[in-house]
Design a protein around this motif. Structure first.
Motif, PDB file in Angstrom:
ATOM      1  N   MET A 124       0.840  -1.184   0.000  1.00  0.00           N
ATOM      2  CA  MET A 124       0.000   0.000   0.000  1.00  0.00           C
ATOM      3  C   MET A 124       0.882   1.245   0.000  1.00  0.00           C
ATOM      4  SD  MET A 124      -2.735  -1.524  -0.275  1.00  0.00           S
ATOM      5  CE  MET A 124      -3.898  -0.187  -0.289  1.00  0.00           C
ATOM      6  N   SER A 125       2.162   1.086  -0.353  1.00  0.00           N
ATOM      7  CA  SER A 125       3.088   2.210  -0.331  1.00  0.00           C
ATOM      8  C   SER A 125       2.895   3.130  -1.518  1.00  0.00           C
ATOM      9  CB  SER A 125       4.521   1.678  -0.317  1.00  0.00           C
ATOM     10  OG  SER A 125       4.785   1.018  -1.539  1.00  0.00           O
ATOM     11  N   GLY A 126       2.029   2.773  -2.468  1.00  0.00           N
ATOM     12  CA  GLY A 126       1.815   3.604  -3.629  1.00  0.00           C
ATOM     13  C   GLY A 126       2.640   3.171  -4.820  1.00  0.00           C
ATOM     14  N   THR A 127       3.417   2.083  -4.703  1.00  0.00           N
ATOM     15  CA  THR A 127       4.230   1.626  -5.824  1.00  0.00           C
ATOM     16  C   THR A 127       3.631   0.414  -6.515  1.00  0.00           C
ATOM     17  OG1 THR A 127       5.569   0.257  -4.356  1.00  0.00           O
ATOM     18  CG2 THR A 127       6.362   2.483  -4.783  1.00  0.00           C
ATOM     19  N   GLU A 128       2.712  -0.276  -5.878  1.00  0.00           N
ATOM     20  CA  GLU A 128       2.087  -1.457  -6.462  1.00  0.00           C
ATOM     21  C   GLU A 128       0.578  -1.297  -6.456  1.00  0.00           C
ATOM     22  OE1 GLU A 128       1.518  -5.928  -4.983  1.00  0.00           O
ATOM     23  OE2 GLU A 128       3.604  -5.453  -5.444  1.00  0.00           O
ATOM     24  N   CYS A 129      -0.035  -1.580  -7.601  1.00  0.00           N
ATOM     25  CA  CYS A 129      -1.481  -1.452  -7.737  1.00  0.00           C
ATOM     26  C   CYS A 129      -2.189  -2.471  -6.848  1.00  0.00           C
ATOM     27  CB  CYS A 129      -1.886  -1.646  -9.192  1.00  0.00           C
ATOM     28  SG  CYS A 129      -3.669  -1.584  -9.487  1.00  0.00           S
ATOM     29  N   ALA A 130      -3.143  -2.000  -6.062  1.00  0.00           N
ATOM     30  CA  ALA A 130      -3.900  -2.893  -5.184  1.00  0.00           C
ATOM     31  C   ALA A 130      -4.852  -3.770  -5.977  1.00  0.00           C
ATOM     32  CB  ALA A 130      -4.680  -2.073  -4.160  1.00  0.00           C
ATOM     33  N   ARG A 131      -5.142  -3.402  -7.213  1.00  0.00           N
ATOM     34  CA  ARG A 131      -6.092  -4.158  -8.030  1.00  0.00           C
ATOM     35  C   ARG A 131      -5.414  -5.278  -8.809  1.00  0.00           C
ATOM     36  NH1 ARG A 131     -10.105  -1.556 -12.517  1.00  0.00           N
ATOM     37  NH2 ARG A 131     -11.679  -3.167 -12.416  1.00  0.00           N
ATOM     38  N   CYS A 132      -4.283  -4.946  -9.501  1.00  0.00           N
ATOM     39  CA  CYS A 132      -3.671  -5.948 -10.375  1.00  0.00           C
ATOM     40  C   CYS A 132      -2.208  -6.223 -10.068  1.00  0.00           C
ATOM     41  CB  CYS A 132      -3.816  -5.522 -11.836  1.00  0.00           C
ATOM     42  SG  CYS A 132      -2.742  -4.138 -12.288  1.00  0.00           S
ATOM     43  N   GLY A 133      -1.591  -5.412  -9.192  1.00  0.00           N
ATOM     44  CA  GLY A 133      -0.185  -5.621  -8.855  1.00  0.00           C
ATOM     45  C   GLY A 133       0.782  -4.889  -9.769  1.00  0.00           C
TER      46      GLY A 133
ATOM     47  N   LEU B 287      -9.561 -19.317 -14.297  1.00  0.00           N
ATOM     48  CA  LEU B 287      -9.934 -18.526 -13.130  1.00  0.00           C
ATOM     49  C   LEU B 287     -10.095 -17.068 -13.543  1.00  0.00           C
ATOM     50  CD1 LEU B 287      -7.364 -19.866 -10.494  1.00  0.00           C
ATOM     51  CD2 LEU B 287      -9.672 -20.679 -10.922  1.00  0.00           C
ATOM     52  N   LEU B 288     -11.105 -16.414 -12.994  1.00  0.00           N
ATOM     53  CA  LEU B 288     -11.301 -14.982 -13.175  1.00  0.00           C
ATOM     54  C   LEU B 288     -11.201 -14.350 -11.796  1.00  0.00           C
ATOM     55  CD1 LEU B 288     -11.953 -12.492 -14.852  1.00  0.00           C
ATOM     56  CD2 LEU B 288     -14.381 -13.057 -14.641  1.00  0.00           C
ATOM     57  N   ASN B 289     -10.162 -13.564 -11.584  1.00  0.00           N
ATOM     58  CA  ASN B 289      -9.887 -12.937 -10.286  1.00  0.00           C
ATOM     59  C   ASN B 289      -9.868 -13.966  -9.162  1.00  0.00           C
ATOM     60  OD1 ASN B 289      -9.676 -10.312 -11.380  1.00  0.00           O
ATOM     61  ND2 ASN B 289     -11.901 -10.161 -11.431  1.00  0.00           N
ATOM     62  N   GLY B 290      -9.282 -15.132  -9.446  1.00  0.00           N
ATOM     63  CA  GLY B 290      -9.105 -16.170  -8.450  1.00  0.00           C
ATOM     64  C   GLY B 290     -10.281 -17.118  -8.274  1.00  0.00           C
ATOM     65  N   GLU B 291     -11.375 -16.880  -8.989  1.00  0.00           N
ATOM     66  CA  GLU B 291     -12.554 -17.744  -8.875  1.00  0.00           C
ATOM     67  C   GLU B 291     -12.724 -18.579 -10.140  1.00  0.00           C
ATOM     68  OE1 GLU B 291     -16.079 -15.626  -7.741  1.00  0.00           O
ATOM     69  OE2 GLU B 291     -15.028 -14.487  -6.197  1.00  0.00           O
TER      70      GLU B 291
ATOM     71  N   ILE C 183     -15.407  -9.177 -18.650  1.00  0.00           N
ATOM     72  CA  ILE C 183     -14.159  -8.805 -17.993  1.00  0.00           C
ATOM     73  C   ILE C 183     -13.955  -7.296 -18.113  1.00  0.00           C
ATOM     74  CG2 ILE C 183     -13.030 -11.043 -18.134  1.00  0.00           C
ATOM     75  CD1 ILE C 183     -11.620 -10.121 -20.677  1.00  0.00           C
ATOM     76  N   PHE C 184     -13.223  -6.760 -17.138  1.00  0.00           N
ATOM     77  CA  PHE C 184     -13.008  -5.325 -17.019  1.00  0.00           C
ATOM     78  C   PHE C 184     -11.519  -5.067 -16.818  1.00  0.00           C
ATOM     79  CE2 PHE C 184     -17.243  -6.373 -15.670  1.00  0.00           C
ATOM     80  CZ  PHE C 184     -18.025  -5.408 -16.301  1.00  0.00           C
ATOM     81  N   PRO C 185     -11.036  -3.854 -17.163  1.00  0.00           N
ATOM     82  CA  PRO C 185      -9.610  -3.559 -16.999  1.00  0.00           C
ATOM     83  C   PRO C 185      -9.116  -3.904 -15.593  1.00  0.00           C
ATOM     84  CG  PRO C 185     -10.700  -1.782 -18.173  1.00  0.00           C
ATOM     85  CD  PRO C 185     -11.784  -2.722 -17.699  1.00  0.00           C
ATOM     86  N   GLY C 186      -7.991  -4.596 -15.555  1.00  0.00           N
ATOM     87  CA  GLY C 186      -7.395  -4.999 -14.287  1.00  0.00           C
ATOM     88  C   GLY C 186      -7.789  -6.389 -13.838  1.00  0.00           C
ATOM     89  N   ASP C 187      -8.795  -6.992 -14.477  1.00  0.00           N
ATOM     90  CA  ASP C 187      -9.196  -8.352 -14.108  1.00  0.00           C
ATOM     91  C   ASP C 187      -8.042  -9.313 -14.396  1.00  0.00           C
ATOM     92  OD1 ASP C 187     -11.704  -7.731 -13.165  1.00  0.00           O
ATOM     93  OD2 ASP C 187     -12.770  -8.382 -14.965  1.00  0.00           O
TER      94      ASP C 187
ATOM     95  N   THR D 232      -0.796 -19.907 -15.990  1.00  0.00           N
ATOM     96  CA  THR D 232      -0.412 -18.621 -16.567  1.00  0.00           C
ATOM     97  C   THR D 232      -1.455 -17.568 -16.248  1.00  0.00           C
ATOM     98  OG1 THR D 232       0.739 -19.730 -18.393  1.00  0.00           O
ATOM     99  CG2 THR D 232       0.166 -17.419 -18.711  1.00  0.00           C
ATOM    100  N   GLU D 233      -1.050 -16.519 -15.504  1.00  0.00           N
ATOM    101  CA  GLU D 233      -1.967 -15.443 -15.151  1.00  0.00           C
ATOM    102  C   GLU D 233      -1.765 -14.261 -16.088  1.00  0.00           C
ATOM    103  OE1 GLU D 233      -3.231 -14.074 -10.994  1.00  0.00           O
ATOM    104  OE2 GLU D 233      -1.807 -12.533 -11.622  1.00  0.00           O
ATOM    105  N   MET D 234      -2.878 -13.778 -16.619  1.00  0.00           N
ATOM    106  CA  MET D 234      -2.874 -12.612 -17.508  1.00  0.00           C
ATOM    107  C   MET D 234      -3.734 -11.528 -16.875  1.00  0.00           C
ATOM    108  SD  MET D 234      -1.383 -13.512 -20.458  1.00  0.00           S
ATOM    109  CE  MET D 234      -1.178 -14.854 -21.585  1.00  0.00           C
TER     110      MET D 234
END
Length: 155
Positions: A3-12, A125-129, A137-141, A148-150
């Protein structure tokens, strides 16, 4: 999740100095000194849109699947983009043996993008489910085919 502002909380993805994610493009308002609320609450805020629910994408913007590990970008330029190990797929992922020959597809329809598993052995899997039906699907999903994760990205 940082949460330092360098990594996106949504997609990393990496957050630039203006607070915009280089992968999914969302702008984050989370400051490094903000200790109120849980990380889950903050991540949920990133998925929210005004008026509640998620907004359907109407604009014809370039879309692609992004692999953070390899930095590969796979353009989604056709109405149907087939994904699998077989070389005849639009997106051929031969290095991952957990991906079926014809694993899934991404469809461009109704002004948005949708993903559907094609009865693959190891699932999608979509967002781990686990994906049991066609889903928009939406941006960041995050979409996982085999191991392989995309990340789905709209520019």
């Amino acid at each position: 999740m940082s949460m330092s502002g360098t990594e996106c909380a949504r997609c990393g993805g990496v957050i630039d100095p203006e607070g915009r994610c280089s992968v999914c493009g969302i702008t984050q308002q989370i400051s490094a000194g903000d200790s109120n609320g849980s990380q889950g609450d903050k991540a949920a805020e990133l998925y929210a849109v005004p008026g509640g629910g998620r907004r359907e994408t109407k604009q014809a913007r370039p879309a692609f699947l992004f692999n953070k590990l390899t930095n590969d970008r796979f353009a989604l330029t056709q109405s149907v983009s087939k994904i699998g190990r077989d070389q005849t797929n639009n997106i051929s992922l031969t290095a991952d043996h957990y991906i079926s020959r014809h694993h899934a597809w991404v469809l461009q329809m109704q002004g948005g993008f949708w993903v559907e598993d094609l009865g693959s052995t190891n699932g999608t899997l979509l967002n781990g489910e686990i994906l049991t039906e066609r889903k928009q699907i939406f941006p960041g999903d995050r979409i996982t085919f085999g191991k392989t994760e995309m990340i789905f990205v709209l520019e």
